[in-house]
Design an enzyme around this catalytic site. Structure first.
Site, short mmCIF file in Angstrom:
data_model
loop_
_atom_site.label_atom_id
_atom_site.label_comp_id
_atom_site.label_asym_id
_atom_site.label_seq_id
_atom_site.Cartn_x
_atom_site.Cartn_y
_atom_site.Cartn_z
N GLU A 34 -14.58 -10.18 7.87
CA GLU A 34 -13.30 -9.48 7.77
C GLU A 34 -12.62 -9.46 9.14
OE1 GLU A 34 -11.05 -8.04 5.65
OE2 GLU A 34 -9.99 -7.42 7.48
N HIS A 476 29.50 13.17 -8.17
CA HIS A 476 28.70 11.96 -8.32
C HIS A 476 29.55 10.77 -7.89
CE1 HIS A 476 27.09 8.72 -11.28
NE2 HIS A 476 26.42 8.69 -10.15
N THR A 538 -1.04 -3.68 -7.96
CA THR A 538 -2.02 -4.76 -8.11
C THR A 538 -3.44 -4.46 -7.62
OG1 THR A 538 -0.79 -5.65 -6.23
CG2 THR A 538 -0.50 -6.74 -8.34
C1 FAD Z 1 1.38 -0.73 1.88
C2 FAD Z 1 0.75 -1.11 0.56
C3 FAD Z 1 0.80 -0.21 -0.50
C4 FAD Z 1 0.24 -0.56 -1.73
N1 FAD Z 1 0.20 0.38 -2.73
C5 FAD Z 1 -0.50 0.10 -3.86
C6 FAD Z 1 -0.74 1.10 -4.82
O1 FAD Z 1 -0.34 2.26 -4.68
N2 FAD Z 1 -1.48 0.77 -5.92
C7 FAD Z 1 -1.94 -0.50 -6.14
O2 FAD Z 1 -2.56 -0.74 -7.18
N3 FAD Z 1 -1.72 -1.47 -5.24
C8 FAD Z 1 -1.04 -1.19 -4.09
N4 FAD Z 1 -0.88 -2.15 -3.15
C9 FAD Z 1 -1.30 -3.52 -3.47
C10 FAD Z 1 -2.80 -3.72 -3.34
O3 FAD Z 1 -3.29 -3.03 -2.23
C11 FAD Z 1 -3.08 -5.22 -3.23
O4 FAD Z 1 -2.61 -5.87 -4.38
C12 FAD Z 1 -4.55 -5.52 -3.11
O5 FAD Z 1 -5.10 -4.85 -2.02
C13 FAD Z 1 -4.75 -7.02 -2.96
O6 FAD Z 1 -6.11 -7.27 -2.77
P1 FAD Z 1 -6.64 -8.63 -2.18
O7 FAD Z 1 -8.10 -8.55 -2.18
O8 FAD Z 1 -5.96 -9.73 -2.90
O9 FAD Z 1 -6.07 -8.69 -0.69
P2 FAD Z 1 -6.30 -7.63 0.49
O10 FAD Z 1 -6.75 -6.34 -0.04
O11 FAD Z 1 -5.06 -7.68 1.31
O12 FAD Z 1 -7.52 -8.23 1.29
C14 FAD Z 1 -7.47 -9.37 2.07
C15 FAD Z 1 -8.40 -9.14 3.24
O13 FAD Z 1 -8.67 -10.38 3.85
C16 FAD Z 1 -8.65 -10.24 5.24
N5 FAD Z 1 -8.31 -11.54 5.80
C17 FAD Z 1 -7.19 -12.26 5.60
N6 FAD Z 1 -7.24 -13.41 6.27
C18 FAD Z 1 -8.43 -13.42 6.92
C19 FAD Z 1 -9.04 -14.34 7.81
N7 FAD Z 1 -8.43 -15.47 8.14
N8 FAD Z 1 -10.25 -14.02 8.32
C20 FAD Z 1 -10.89 -12.88 7.97
N9 FAD Z 1 -10.33 -11.97 7.14
C21 FAD Z 1 -9.12 -12.24 6.62
C22 FAD Z 1 -7.57 -9.19 5.47
O14 FAD Z 1 -7.72 -8.60 6.73
C23 FAD Z 1 -7.80 -8.25 4.31
O15 FAD Z 1 -8.69 -7.22 4.62
C24 FAD Z 1 -0.34 -1.84 -1.91
C25 FAD Z 1 -0.41 -2.73 -0.84
C26 FAD Z 1 0.11 -2.37 0.39
C27 FAD Z 1 0.02 -3.36 1.53
#
Ligand code: FAD
Length: 558
Positions: A34, A476, A538
């Site tokens: 990570e 409004h 998501t």
């Molecule tokens: C501000 C915000 C608010 C949100 N609110 C909600 C909500 O309320 N409810 C909901 O359901 N969803 C919410 N989401 C969306 C949800 O968090 C994402 O859809 C979900 O986390 C995606 O998961 P993922 O595993 O695809 O990617 P991520 O959770 O983004 O994980 C990817 C990980 O890979 C790591 N990574 C990337 N590239 C590299 C690399 N080259 N080397 C090593 N590590 C790397 C990153 O650091 C990260 O930790 C929100 C997202 C954000 C950003």
């Protein structure tokens, strides 16, 4: 750990789940890498544990320099993607929605065989632990879900619910088990211990104690390594030191922006485009980085008299939602969502302002993630292409205008002082800053929000640009269609950029077991593989994707 069976890139919503599930088999050796800092049990930072999403304001948890363009006619703006253990689940707003059955049936129809609603529903039930719902349905899985009890809802939320009910929308006690149109208490990824990140719930002390699991935090993968067409490891940097790490299989869980970027840099993508950047093409898959999807949304901000506010001690963000259908031809049911936010800051003034949001939850527009350089430290270009499909703007307007009409009803208008259309930036950033500047700004905002309404209206009206004052109980000034569309921004729900589909469809990037077409020993498992954005935030669907992928991988090794 030398030559693990699985090297997982990214410990986000999906990666933490996968590392935990794959290492359940003691014969399977797993290395999780990570880029961001770790959040181990007993040392979870307070802003991440907070149920108000304070961590979404802490730039040390973000990928620096990332920008996104809403559509081709708007300038790029900073875009938040998590770089911390738990990924998005460590900084998100905690909404825990599964979406509609039709979302997953559309995945299966797009070639994601084995991912229909009938296939994925048992998984949601298995990993969730929903204390408010019928326990015979949802088991005692690792992922807690709770709702704010109705007795605690602020008056403004109750008024919106009553108005929605007067117009015929029923209350749905559990929107995840009974997905339909109606008003519901928002399911939240939290419990008495605070935020439920995938890191907290899946990378527990017991899991971290396994001898077949190693975790390398603050280590960034800069490239995938290949032996011919077979992935055989990664190149990573830590504290400026570069090293190659061998693995039998690599699983990319870097999220919907960074996963396609890693594939593109490795030569997996549209060959001509890659060759122009000087990248040697390895597998010609046009779909890598394409099919980018996200939800557009906007907010109305509501200044509240003390009697309408959320109780100060409650650190809740989203309180309730209303799912609607646009009813437009060929558009799925439940394609619109309104939602109520009870607190806009973790600071003292946080409950003095509420928000009513409106979003299009089943968009047809598609964008793309592309590279501007083969270098790993140059962020990819993100273009959402929002509203480029002609079916999307009228539906966004329908959601926004319905929200506005609720605000204008006499009973709802009696609960707030003034309503404002907010600008298209991450709403919380408008009302929060960190450090000493943030404390001073907090004092100023508190003073403004608690001044006589006429003064609050004048000052906020000047500060909120390009948004503006919209309504109070007497007057409004309706927002025009152009103003409403201009106020819409992309949510933080990118997905679809390495979609599951049949090999014959060149836009598909992975097969239903999440294996990348055209190469061996490489998978993508995260929000990228969703063929279509679910009509849900998501995080929960991404955890489901990781649970399903783990199940499929175990079945291959059995
Ligand atoms: C501000 C915000 C608010 C949100 N609110 C909600 C909500 O309320 N409810 C909901 O359901 N969803 C919410 N989401 C969306 C949800 O968090 C994402 O859809 C979900 O986390 C995606 O998961 P993922 O595993 O695809 O990617 P991520 O959770 O983004 O994980 C990817 C990980 O890979 C790591 N990574 C990337 N590239 C590299 C690399 N080259 N080397 C090593 N590590 C790397 C990153 O650091 C990260 O930790 C929100 C997202 C954000 C950003």
């Amino acid at each position: 750990m030398d030559n693990p069976d699985f090297l997982i890139i990214g410990g986000g919503s999906a990666g933490a789940v996968l590392a935990s599930r794959l290492s359940q088999d003691p014969r399977t050796r797993v290395l999780l890498v990570e880029a961001g800092r770790d959040t181990p049990p007993g040392a979870i930072p307070t802003d991440i544990a907070d149920t108000f999403p304070s961590s979404s304001l802490n730039a040390s948890y973000f990928w620096p320099g990332l920008q996104a363009q809403r559509s081709s006619d708007t300038p790029p703006r900073p875009y938040v993607q998590a770089r911390v253990m738990g990924g998005g689940s460590s900084i998100m707003g905690l909404w825990a929605l599964r979406g509609m059955p039709s979302d997953y049936d559309a995945w299966a129809a797009a070639g994601a065989i084995g991912w229909s609603w009938k296939d994925v529903l048992p998984l949601f039930r298995r990993f969730e632990n929903d204390a408010d719902c019928d326990q015979s349905q949802t088991s005692t899985g690792p992922y807690p879900i709770r709702r704010l009890p109705r007795e605690e809802w602020p008056r403004v939320v109750v008024a919106v619910e009553n108005e929605a009910s007067r117009r015929g929308w029923r209350f749905i006690d559990d929107i995840n088990e009974r997905p339909a149109e109606g008003f519901f208490a928002m399911p939240l990824s939290q419990d008495a211990h605070g935020r439920a990140s995938s890191a907290r719930c899946y990378l527990t002390s017991e899991v971290r104690g396994r001898s077949n699991l190693s975790i390398l935090a603050e280590t960034t993968v800069t490239g995938l390594r290949f032996d011919g067409q077979r992935a055989c490891g990664v190149t990573a940097t830590r504290d400026g030191q570069r090293r190659d790490v061998a693995a039998r299989e690599v699983i990319v869980c870097a999220g919907a922006i960074h996963s396609p970027a890693l594939l593109l840099r490795a030569g997996i993508g549209p060959s001509e485009e890659l060759a122009r950047l000087g990248i040697t093409p390895r597998a010609d898959r046009c779909g890598v980085g394409r099919n980018l999807q996200n939800h557009p949304y906007l907010h109305f901000g509501l200044t509240l008299p003390p009697r309408s506010r959320l109780a100060r001690e409650l650190r809740h963000f989203a309180i309730a939602g209303l799912r609607l259908s646009s009813g437009f031809e060929d558009c799925p049911a439940g394609d619109l969502l309104l939602f109520l936010i009870g607190r806009v800051s973790g600071r003292d003034y946080g409950c003095d302002l509420a928000m009513l949001g409106a979003a299009l939850y089943s968009p047809f527009s598609r964008g793309r993630v592309t590279l501007t350089s083969p270098q790993a430290d140059i962020p990819p270009r993100v273009e959402f292409g929002m509203f480029e499909d002609p079916r999307d703007p009228p539906r966004m307007l329908k959601a926004a205008q319905f929200a506005e009409s609720l605000l204008l009803s006499e009973a709802v208008a009696a609960t707030y002082n003034d309503a404002f259309l907010l600008p298209p930036v991450m709403s919380l950033q408008q009302f929060n800053r960190t450090g000493i500047a943030g404390s001073l700004m907090g004092l100023a905002i508190k003073t403004v929000l608690n001044a006589p309404p006429v003064l609050t209206r004048t000052i906020l009206g000047r500060r909120i640009r390009p948004g503006r004052w919209i309504a109070n109980r007497r007057w409004h000034a309706p927002a025009s269609d152009a103003e409403l569309i201009a106020a819409a921004a992309p949510m933080a729900h990118p997905c679809g950029t390495c979609a599951i589909g049949p090999e014959s469809n060149n836009m598909a990037v992975v097969d239903p077991h999440c294996r990348v077409y055209g190469v061996e020993n490489l998978r993508v498992v995260d929000a990228s593989v969703m063929p279509r954005v679910p009509s849900a935030n998501t995080n929960l669907p991404t955890i489901m994707v990781a649970e399903r992928a783990a199940e499929l991988i175990h079945s291959e090794r059995a």
